[in-house]
Design an enzyme around this catalytic site. Structure first.
Site, PDB file in Angstrom:
ATOM      1  N   LYS A   1      55.755 -38.861  47.469  1.00 41.31           N
ATOM      2  CA  LYS A   1      55.006 -37.662  47.079  1.00 41.31           C
ATOM      3  C   LYS A   1      54.558 -36.906  48.323  1.00 41.31           C
ATOM      4  O   LYS A   1      54.411 -37.507  49.385  1.00 41.31           O
ATOM      5  CB  LYS A   1      53.745 -38.080  46.305  1.00 41.31           C
TER       6      LYS A   1
ATOM      7  N   ARG B   1      57.279 -44.853  33.555  1.00 44.37           N
ATOM      8  CA  ARG B   1      58.148 -45.130  32.410  1.00 44.37           C
ATOM      9  C   ARG B   1      58.931 -46.419  32.627  1.00 44.37           C
ATOM     10  O   ARG B   1      59.326 -47.069  31.676  1.00 44.37           O
ATOM     11  CB  ARG B   1      59.068 -43.924  32.155  1.00 44.37           C
TER      12      ARG B   1
HETATM   13  N1  BES Z   1      51.661 -40.716  38.305  1.00 45.67           N
HETATM   14  C1  BES Z   1      52.568 -39.634  38.295  1.00 45.67           C
HETATM   15  C2  BES Z   1      52.179 -38.521  37.358  1.00 45.67           C
HETATM   16  C3  BES Z   1      50.961 -37.720  37.724  1.00 45.67           C
HETATM   17  C4  BES Z   1      51.089 -36.563  38.478  1.00 45.67           C
HETATM   18  C5  BES Z   1      49.730 -38.066  37.244  1.00 45.67           C
HETATM   19  C6  BES Z   1      49.989 -35.800  38.761  1.00 45.67           C
HETATM   20  C7  BES Z   1      48.626 -37.306  37.518  1.00 45.67           C
HETATM   21  C8  BES Z   1      48.756 -36.161  38.284  1.00 45.67           C
HETATM   22  C9  BES Z   1      53.954 -40.103  37.852  1.00 45.67           C
HETATM   23  O1  BES Z   1      54.302 -41.382  38.192  1.00 45.67           O
HETATM   24  C10 BES Z   1      54.949 -39.165  38.479  1.00 45.67           C
HETATM   25  O2  BES Z   1      54.988 -39.114  39.659  1.00 45.67           O
HETATM   26  N2  BES Z   1      55.686 -38.443  37.658  1.00 45.67           N
HETATM   27  C11 BES Z   1      56.643 -37.514  38.132  1.00 45.67           C
HETATM   28  C12 BES Z   1      57.858 -37.604  37.234  1.00 45.67           C
HETATM   29  C13 BES Z   1      59.052 -36.867  37.748  1.00 45.67           C
HETATM   30  C14 BES Z   1      59.556 -37.491  39.034  1.00 45.67           C
HETATM   31  C15 BES Z   1      60.135 -36.894  36.691  1.00 45.67           C
HETATM   32  C16 BES Z   1      56.046 -36.120  38.091  1.00 45.67           C
HETATM   33  O3  BES Z   1      55.297 -35.810  37.159  1.00 45.67           O
HETATM   34  O4  BES Z   1      56.289 -35.359  39.006  1.00 45.67           O
HETATM   35 ZN    ZN Z   2      55.116 -41.482  40.153  1.00 47.48          ZN
END
Ligand code: BES
Ligand code: ZN
Ligand code: ZN
Length: 492
Positions: free
Chosen positions: A272, A346
Site C-alpha cells: 500500500k 477475502r
Molecule cells: N483492508 C483493505 C481494505 C480497506 C481499505 C479497509 C481502506 C479500510 C480502508 C483490504 O485488504 C484491501 O486492501 N482491499 C483492496 C482490494 C483491492 C486490491 C481489490 C482495496 O480496497 O483496495
Molecule cells: Zn489489503
C-alpha cells in the site's frame, strides 16, 4: 458499575437532561420543577436543543453542588432508539472531560419503551465514557471515569427497566474491553495476542473456545490463510468461540459469525502507499466485532447458541511472502490466482467460511470484514455494505441494522458479477476487473460458502473506525457490527 433508580432526581452531583428542538423553541425532557430554570439557562446560553449541542450549567444554591448537563437531541420526531444511545454516550464523554464521575439520567418518558431506552442509555453511558488510555503515561489526563449511574423518572422503579439498564451496562462493559484490544497497534496486537485475549475473555464470560496454530492450520488445509500470513514472523491463528446458550435451545442450529482479523495489512508485496497505512491496524475490526458480540452473549447469558470465528493473520512483505501471480488451493477446493496480495481479507475468509460451514451447520452465517476501500467510496462512514444472495436473511439484517444503529445498505450479488473473477490460470482470481470492487469481494466470498447455507457478507471498511473524535466517541475502533450481532443472538 453501581446503578441506582429514583422516581426523581437524587442527590447526585450531575443531572443529565435532554432537550428537543421544536421549531424555534426547546422542549425539555426533565422534571417539571426544573423547567423554568432550564429555560432561563438556555436563553442565556443560546442553547436550542440542536442535535449534538451539549452544555454544562451549575445549579445555583445547592449543597452539595449540582451540575446540569444539557444534551441537545434535535427534533423529537427524528430520534430513534440508537439516537438515545448516542445521546447518553455524548453526555458520558462530556462528563469524563469535565471530571464528573456520577451521572443521573432523566428517562425521557416521551412514549418510547422505557426499558429499551434505559438499556440503550446504559450502554451509551459506558461506551461514551471510554478512553483508550493504554499508552498515556499520565492516566489522569484522560479525565474522570464513570463510577455511578442513576436513572430517574417514574419508569425507573419498574423492574423491567432496571433489568434492562443492568444489561446495557454489561454490554457496554464488554464493548469497552474489546475496544481496548481493537485499538492496539500491530506491534502489540499480534494474532497470538488476539488469541490469548479472546481466550481469557471467553473464560471470563463462560464461552468455550479453541485456537488453531500453524501446525493445525496446515493439517486442516487452511492454505489461503497461510498464504496471507507467509510474510509475517507473527504466525496466524484461527480462533473459535462458542456460546452454548440455554439447554432449552441446545438442539437449535447456531448463528455463525466469521470476522476478518488482519492485525496489520500493509498490502504485502502489493504494498500500500505509505500515506494513511497506519490505519490498517484496524483491519482486525471484523474479528473484534465478532469477539465483542460473543463476549456480550456470554456475559448476558443469552439463551440462543452462537459461534464466533476470528481468522487472524498479518499481511507483510518479505522474502518469503506470497507474490502476485502465485496460485494456491483453498481449503474448500477451488484454486485461486492471487493477483493482488492486498486483496488478502477475502483469502483468509475463504478458508474460514468454508471451514465454519462444514463444522458448525449454521442456521445462518455472516462474515464481517474491512474488505474494500470501494465501500468507503460508495457509502462513506454511515453504513456498511450488505451483500447476500439470501433475501430473507438480508431483510432480517437490514432491520437489525436500523434498530441497533449499525446501519447496513444492500448491494447486489447477481451471478453476472462472477465473470470478473475468471482467469485462465486457476479456478478464480482474487480481484475483479476494477469495477464494483465491493461486489467483486462479495462475489469471491460467495464461492466458498456451500449452497444451502444462508450467508451474508458485511463490508465494514467505512464504519469500523473513526479517524476523528465524534461527539459520542473518540477516534479509534467503533466495533461496528457488535451491537447488531448481539441483538441478533438475543432475537434470532
Ligand atoms: N483492508 C483493505 C481494505 C480497506 C481499505 C479497509 C481502506 C479500510 C480502508 C483490504 O485488504 C484491501 O486492501 N482491499 C483492496 C482490494 C483491492 C486490491 C481489490 C482495496 O480496497 O483496495
Ligand atoms: Zn489489503
Ligand atoms: Zn485488509
Amino acid at each position: 458499575m453501581k446503578i441506582d433508580f429514583y422516581p426523581d432526581f437524587p442527590r447526585f452531583p450531575a443531572w443529565v437532561v435532554w432537550a428537543f428542538r421544536k421549531g424555534d423553541k426547546t422542549e425539555w425532557a426533565a422534571p417539571a420543577e426544573l423547567q423554568p430554570m432550564l429555560r432561563a439557562f438556555a436563553e442565556r446560553a443560546n442553547f436550542r436543543g440542536d442535535k449534538g449541542a451539549i452544555q454544562v450549567w451549575p445549579l445555583e444554591n445547592r449543597k452539595p453542588a449540582v451540575v446540569l448537563l444539557a444534551v441537545g437531541l434535535g427534533p423529537a420526531a427524528g430520534l430513534s432508539g440508537p439516537g438515545w444511545e448516542q445521546a447518553a454516550a455524548m453526555a458520558a464523554r462530556q462528563a469524563r472531560k469535565t471530571g464528573l464521575s456520577d451521572l443521573a439520567f432523566a428517562l425521557a418518558e416521551n412514549g418510547a419503551d422505557p426499558a429499551d431506552q434505559a438499556r440503550r442509555m446504559a450502554r451509551g453511558a459506558r461506551t461514551g465514557n471510554y478512553v483508550f488510555s493504554r499508552f498515556l503515561t499520565d492516566e489522569k489526563a484522560s479525565g474522570a471515569p464513570l463510577s455511578r449511574l442513576a436513572f430517574c423518572g417514574k419508569a425507573a422503579l419498574n423492574r423491567s427497566v432496571q433489568a434492562a439498564a443492568r444489561e446495557g451496562d454489561i454490554e457496554g462493559k464488554t464493548l469497552n474491553e474489546v475496544r481496548d484490544l481493537a485499538n492496539l497497534p500491530g506491534n502489540e496486537a499480534t494474532p497470538a495476542v488476539i488469541a490469548d485475549t479472546a481466550m481469557s475473555l471467553a473464560r471470563k464470560y463462560g464461552l468455550s473456545g479453541s485456537v488453531m496454530t500453524r501446525p493445525q492450520l496446515e493439517k486442516n488445509g487452511f492454505r489461503t490463510l497461510l498464504a496471507v500470513a507467509r510474510g509475517s514472523r507473527n504466525d496466524p491463528r484461527l480462533i473459535t468461540l462458542r456460546h452454548k446458550g440455554s439447554p432449552r435451545y441446545a438442539k437449535e442450529k447456531p448463528l455463525v459469525f466469521v470476522g476478518k482479523t488482519l492485525t496489520f495489512d500493509s498490502g504485502g508485496i502489493s504494498l500500500k502507499p505509505g500515506k494513511g497505512m497506519e490505519w490498517m491496524r484496524y483491519d482486525k475490526c471484523g474479528g473484534m466485532a465478532v469477539l465483542a458480540a460473543m463476549a456480550a452473549a456470554g456475559a448476558l447469558k443469552l439463551p440462543r447458541p452462537a459461534i464466533g470465528i476470528l481468522a487472524a493473520a498479518e499481511n507483510l512483505p518479505d522474502g518469503n511472502a506470497t507474490r502476485p501471480g502465485d496460485v494456491v488451493r483453498s481449503l474448500a477446493g477451488p484454486t485461486i490466482e492471487i493477483l493482488n496480495t492486498d486483496a488478502e481479507g477475502r483469502l483468509v475468509l475463504a478458508d474460514a467460511l468454508a471451514w465454519a460451514a462444514k463444522q458448525y451447520n449454521p442456521k445462518a452465517m455472516v462474515d464481517l470484514a474491512t474488505l474494500t476501500g470501494a465501500v468507503v467510496i460508495c457509502l462513506g462512514h454511515e453504513a456498511a455494505g450488505l451483500l447476500s444472495p439470501d433475501e430473507t436473511l438480508s431483510e432480517r439484517l437490514l432491520a437489525l441494522g436500523r434498530q441497533s444503529g449499525d446501519r447496513l445498505w444492500p448491494l447486489p450479488l447477481w451471478p453476472e458479477y462472477d465473470e470478473a473473477l475468471k482467469t485462465p490460470f486457476a479456478d478464480l482470481k482474487n480481484i475483479g476487473d476494477g469495477s464494483a470492487g465491493t461486489i467483486a469481494g462479495g462475489a469471491f466470498l460467495k464461492k466458498f460458502v456451500p449452497p444451502g447455507v444462508p450467508w451474508a457478507h458485511l463490508d465494514i471498511a467505512g464504519t469500523a473506525w473513526t479517524e476523528k473524535d465524534l461527539p459520542w466517541q473518540g477516534a479509534g475502533a467503533t466495533l461496528f457490527g457488535a451491537r447488531l450481532l448481539t441483538d441478533w443472538i438475543r432475537n434470532p
